[in-house]
Motif scaffolding. Structure first.
Motif, short mmCIF file in Angstrom:
data_model
loop_
_atom_site.label_atom_id
_atom_site.label_comp_id
_atom_site.label_asym_id
_atom_site.label_seq_id
_atom_site.Cartn_x
_atom_site.Cartn_y
_atom_site.Cartn_z
N VAL B 91 0.89 -1.15 0.02
CA VAL B 91 0.01 -0.07 0.04
C VAL B 91 1.02 1.04 0.12
O VAL B 91 1.65 1.59 0.80
CB VAL B 91 -1.07 -0.11 1.23
CG1 VAL B 91 -1.80 1.29 1.30
CG2 VAL B 91 -1.75 -1.19 1.32
N GLN B 153 -7.91 3.60 1.97
CA GLN B 153 -6.84 2.89 2.46
C GLN B 153 -7.35 1.35 2.69
O GLN B 153 -6.61 0.44 2.11
CB GLN B 153 -6.26 3.43 3.66
CG GLN B 153 -4.93 2.84 4.00
CD GLN B 153 -4.34 3.22 5.17
OE1 GLN B 153 -5.02 3.50 6.18
NE2 GLN B 153 -3.21 4.01 5.13
N GLU B 156 -7.30 -0.20 -0.41
CA GLU B 156 -5.95 -0.98 -0.80
C GLU B 156 -5.64 -1.85 -0.14
O GLU B 156 -4.91 -3.06 -0.69
CB GLU B 156 -4.93 0.23 -0.53
CG GLU B 156 -4.84 1.46 -1.42
CD GLU B 156 -4.07 1.51 -2.72
OE1 GLU B 156 -3.73 0.29 -3.09
OE2 GLU B 156 -3.94 2.33 -3.49
#
Ligand code: ATP
Ligand code: MG
Lengths: 371, 512
Positions: B91, B153, B156
């Motif tokens: 990530v 996030q 991800e």
């Protein structure tokens, strides 16, 4: 076996240069097939083209004639492309520039106007005509976020019909698709005008337009490199949000760039009617405005390189005139563009063939590379 | 250098990794060894080579030398796909999702064997299962641009898990998260570690590292300087290992001596990108010589506030005055020319031009005026000269002034922006997350600079999510909630809980 495409992190300068050369060679190679399909021996045809374009005593002059509109319009395209504004309507801006210059020469200025004033008036009209035609997509983009690729292209077709209306209608000479000829004061000085001083200039039709283009290229090169405006174009081209943050007025710059871009294309049109055809007529431009996009792109948006590339493409057009069927040079141009874009992609990405390997082999491979 | 014990059942070993960039040795024989089920932190100054090492592990860069061994088996990666196939997922510091696609569509991007027809039901079932298992709640139908940073996030992470990642690399994941989101992320990470995933965690926030990681590898100038257990170390020791000297976590400052109002905001209303009200009737005054901290959970109007003040976003109503002059809805140059500096929240998207050189990035605000401007032209040699000085003064690590900004490490890019904004002796400074992504040493330096600017007489609006930063720098703190200032508190450590409550929307009369 599989094909993998992956981006390269860093593209060295020499690689993009080599890519260009390879693209042109590849284009000539594929063009060779076309030529032989048309019943010609490619090697003979290429030699003939090359000789006509560059080696005969008339070649420099003939090539300059074709290079001039490419140079001016190519510079116009460069201005817009620098800030990633995709003005692909240079052809339309060129046509309107030619129209405006013709109108001034035929109907606004009296025929006995002194030559410098006549030409200046035509030049201003040509620039403004193209500039305003370019400003339309500029305003649409700046104010309404209309995609300039589509609007500038569409306006090219409007421009063709607009010109046709005048040359078949109110401005027509005897109903043909052309106007009457400009008064002599509306003609650009040509080399052959100086034959009394330099006898070698006999029959040479290169005109002052190329010099104008050369001056424009130098001015643009200096502006791009040194001026605040050049810096702003670069900033907008790289990151428009950062440009706004730096206080750059995006809308104004979009309109200004389209204005100048169109203006230079319009000047190309003016130079063509004042320097070559001396009247407005149908199809006087074999798509100079479109070829100018290829020229600008090949020159990597560097104004001085545009001069060189325009000259080479002028040569291609001159050489093309010497071979039949006439469509071939246009096709080769298309192939060049195609190859250049492919080369661009190939230098930015890497293509690899991967063989599916057994685990052991792969491990061995690792040992060797890590060695 | 530590000798690796190859008999250990490591999930991953990187051995002797070397990576050279033109002018920089980013990784200099780096060794890294990870146990299965471990959370391993990677610490190091800005530009120490953390992201580079992880880019090698995730197949983005090829090492110049060295070896990667996964579960005892040596591997070579020629692309991120190879790494993903070996169970490594990263990530990135800057997310790599496609904003106009949905969560589900983003998950299957880059997959080899999706076939011609997408089996959405199977896909959604898998997504639901993974979200459930690791506490990663997201709506698979939502478009990415509609999601908050924290949710993006999560996507991800889900994407990596979906592709079968067993080793998960997280490059500064917490820099963009609110404290609550950080807690949620840590819960997820712990759950993943518990089922045997290995996690590499990069952060400059030492408290976080101590909280989540089992072990830490410290990098300095491309070399490993230490590998320590978090159980046997302290924040101060980690900082020293990283920077090579003692670091002050709280800078000294004299009491503020506020002068005339410089920045006045009156009844300001503005909308966000989606056209919803972002600022409601907000009024605030910042005086010369004081730092006003704005606390609040991200997304409560912080970024919009900074943008309206600096002319990047229109005000619906209300007024903004600088030195008594109205600059409301004037072009951005109005604020720039009146000496308002702006450290933007988004350093890559807004604060810099990635392909322009460092000197070109540094003149973004000053090219209109002498000495950088010379009539119509730009004085290129002066710009270069200033850039050399600024890069030195602000300690931006780069091989060369003529380097494109995109090649700087995250923290060094932030330093470049700080150099540009703070070097012009600003009248007012709008600082949004100014120390985001900076290492402990650089954070200290920035804090000191902000205080120096304050003492010089600048009016500073400090927008931050980091309460420690606010408490140590601000002279007074206002709390922003849903676009309104719902209270003001003095920066006292014992008021942390009150501030926390106010950030969650509770109105209380704190302090005094
Ligand atoms: N693609 C590249 N080309 C050239 N130099 C690079 C490239 N990527 C990184 N560097 C340089 O390598 C060094 C290490 O960078 P890296 O991004 O790994 O640092 P980092 O430890 O992640 O720092 P930060 O904490 O600031 O993110 C820096 O000096 C950086 O400028
Ligand atoms: Mg990094």
């Amino acid at each position: 076996m599989r094909i993998k495409i992956e981006p390269r992190l860093i593209v060295p300068k020499w690689m993009s240069f080599l890519g260009l050369i390879a693209a042109i060679l590849a284009a000539l190679f594929f063009g060779g097939f076309l030529l032989s399909y048309g019943g010609l021996n490619p090697l003979v045809a290429y030699r003939q083209m090359f000789t006509d374009a560059f080696l005969r005593s008339y070649s420099p002059s003939d090539t300059l004639v074709k290079a001039t509109p490419l140079l001016l319009a190519g510079l116009g395209v460069t201005v817009a492309f620098r800030m990633k504004l995709w003005n692909i309507g240079a052809e339309g801006q060129l046509l309107i520039g030619a129209w405006a210059a013709s109108g001034v020469a035929l109907f606004v200025m009296p025929p006995e106007t002194p030559r410098p004033i006549m030409l200046l008036a035509m030049g201003v009209a040509g620039f403004l005509g193209g500039a305003l035609w370019g400003l339309i997509p500029g305003i649409l983009k700046a104010k309404l976020q209309v995609n300039e690729i589509i609007s500038s292209l569409m306006l090219t077709y409007v421009a063709i019909l607009f010109n046709n209306f005048f040359i078949y209608g109110p401005w027509s000479a005897g109903g043909f698709g052309l106007t009457r000829s400009f008064p002599r004061t509306g003609w650009f000085p040509r080399l052959l005008d100086f034959v009394d001083f330099v006898p070698a200039f006999r029959g040479m039709t290169a005109h002052i337009g190329f010099l104008i283009g050369l001056v424009a290229a130098v001015i643009l090169a200096v502006l791009f490199r040194r001026s605040k405006w050049g810096y702003e174009l670069k900033l907008i081209g790289d990151n428009p949000r950062a440009a706004e943050y730096a206080g750059v007025n995006l809308a104004r710059h979009i309109m200004l760039a389209m204005f100048i871009s169109g203006g230079l294309a319009g000047l190309a049109g003016m130079s063509e009617v004042a320097g070559v055809v001396h009247r407005l007529q149908e199809n006087f431009s074999p798509g100079y405005g479109f070829t100018a996009i290829i020229v600008a792109w090949l020159a990597r948006l560097n104004p001085l390189a545009v001069v060189l590339v325009a000259y080479l493409f002028g040569g291609l057009l001159v050489g093309g005139d010497s071979i039949q069927p006439a469509g071939i040079p246009l096709m080769i141009q298309g192939i060049i563009m195609f190859c250049v874009i492919s080369a661009d992609l190939l230098t930015r990405y890497r293509i690899r063939l991967v063989r599916p390997k057994s685990q052991e082999l792969e491990a061995l491979d690792t040992e060797v590379t890590a060695g | 250098m530590t000798q690796l014990d190859t008999n250990q059942p490591y999930a991953l070993v990187m051995r002797g990794i070397v990576k050279r960039f033109p002018g920089v040795l980013a990784n200099d024989h780096v060794d890294l060894a990870l146990y299965p089920g471990e959370v391993h932190a990677l610490l190091g100054e800005n530009g120490a080579g953390k992201s580079t090492l992880m880019n090698i592990l995730s197949g983005l860069y090829r090492p110049d030398a060295g070896q990667i061994i996964i579960n005892g088996e040596p591997v070579t990666f020629n692309s991120p796909r190879d790494a993903i196939r070996r169970g490594i997922g990263m990530v990135h510091q800057h997310f790599m999702l496609v904003p106009t696609l949905t969560v589900a569509e983003n998950l299957i991007l880059g997959q080899d064997d999706i076939g011609f027809i997408l089996d959405y039901t199977a896909l959604e079932a898998k997504v639901a299962e993974l979200s459930q298992k690791f506490g990663l709640a997201v709506d698979p139908h939502a478009k990415i641009w509609q999601l908050s940073v924290g949710e993006q996030q999560r996507v991800e992470i889900l994407k990596m898990l979906y592709h079968g990642a067993k080793i998960l690399i997280m490059d500064e994941p917490t820099a963009v998260l609110t404290p609550q989101e950080v807690e949620e992320l840590f819960k997820t990470l712990r759950e993943m570690a518990a089922v045997g995933h290995t996690i590499i965690f990069i952060s400059h926030k030492l408290d976080e590292v101590l909280e989540i990681a089992d072990r830490v590898t410290v990098l300095r100038r491309g070399k490993v300087t230490a590998v320590v257990d978090t159980a046997h170390t302290t924040k101060a020791e980690l900082a020293r290992l990283m920077v090579g000297r003692e670091v002050l976590f709280r800078v000294e400052k004299k009491p503020a001596n506020p002068g005339n109002p410089i920045l006045e905001i009156q009844n300001l209303n503005a909308k966000n990108d989606r056209g919803l009200p972002a600022l409601r009737n907000l009024s605030l005054t910042v005086r010369s010589g004081e730092i006003v901290g704005v606390a609040g959970v991200a997304g409560n109007g912080q970024v919009e506030l900074a943008e309206v003040i600096t002319g990047l976003r229109p005000a619906e109503s209300g007024k903004i005055l600088v030195h008594g002059q109205d600059i409301t809805n004037k072009p951005a140059t109005a604020a720039i020319d009146r000496g308002v500096a702006h450290i933007p929240a988004d350093r890559t998207g807004v604060g810099s031009a990635p392909n322009l050189y460092l000197d070109e990035n540094l003149i973004m605000k000053s090219y209109r005026h002498p000495p950088i401007s010379k009539g119509w032209a730009i004085n290129l040699s002066e710009a270069f000269r200033q850039a050399v000085q600024l890069i030195k003064r602000f300690d931006v690590k780069t091989p060369d002034v003529k380097t494109p900004a995109r090649l700087l490490s995250g923290g060094n890019l932030q330093k470049l922006i700080l150099a540009r904004e703070l070097s012009r002796e600003p009248e007012a400074i709008i600082a949004v997350y100014p120390s985001r992504g900076l290492d402990a040493g650089a954070t200290e330096a920035v804090h000191r600079r902000l205080i120096d600017e304050r003492d010089r007489g600048s009016a500073i609006l400090l927008i931050s999510e980091d309460l420690d930063e606010l408490l140590s720098l601000a002279d007074r703190i206002v709390v922003l909630y849903e676009g309104q200032i719902i209270g003001e508190v003095p920066p006292k450590d014992e008021l942390v809980d009150e501030i926390g409550l106010m950030m969650a929307g509770t109105k209380i009369q704190a302090g005094d």
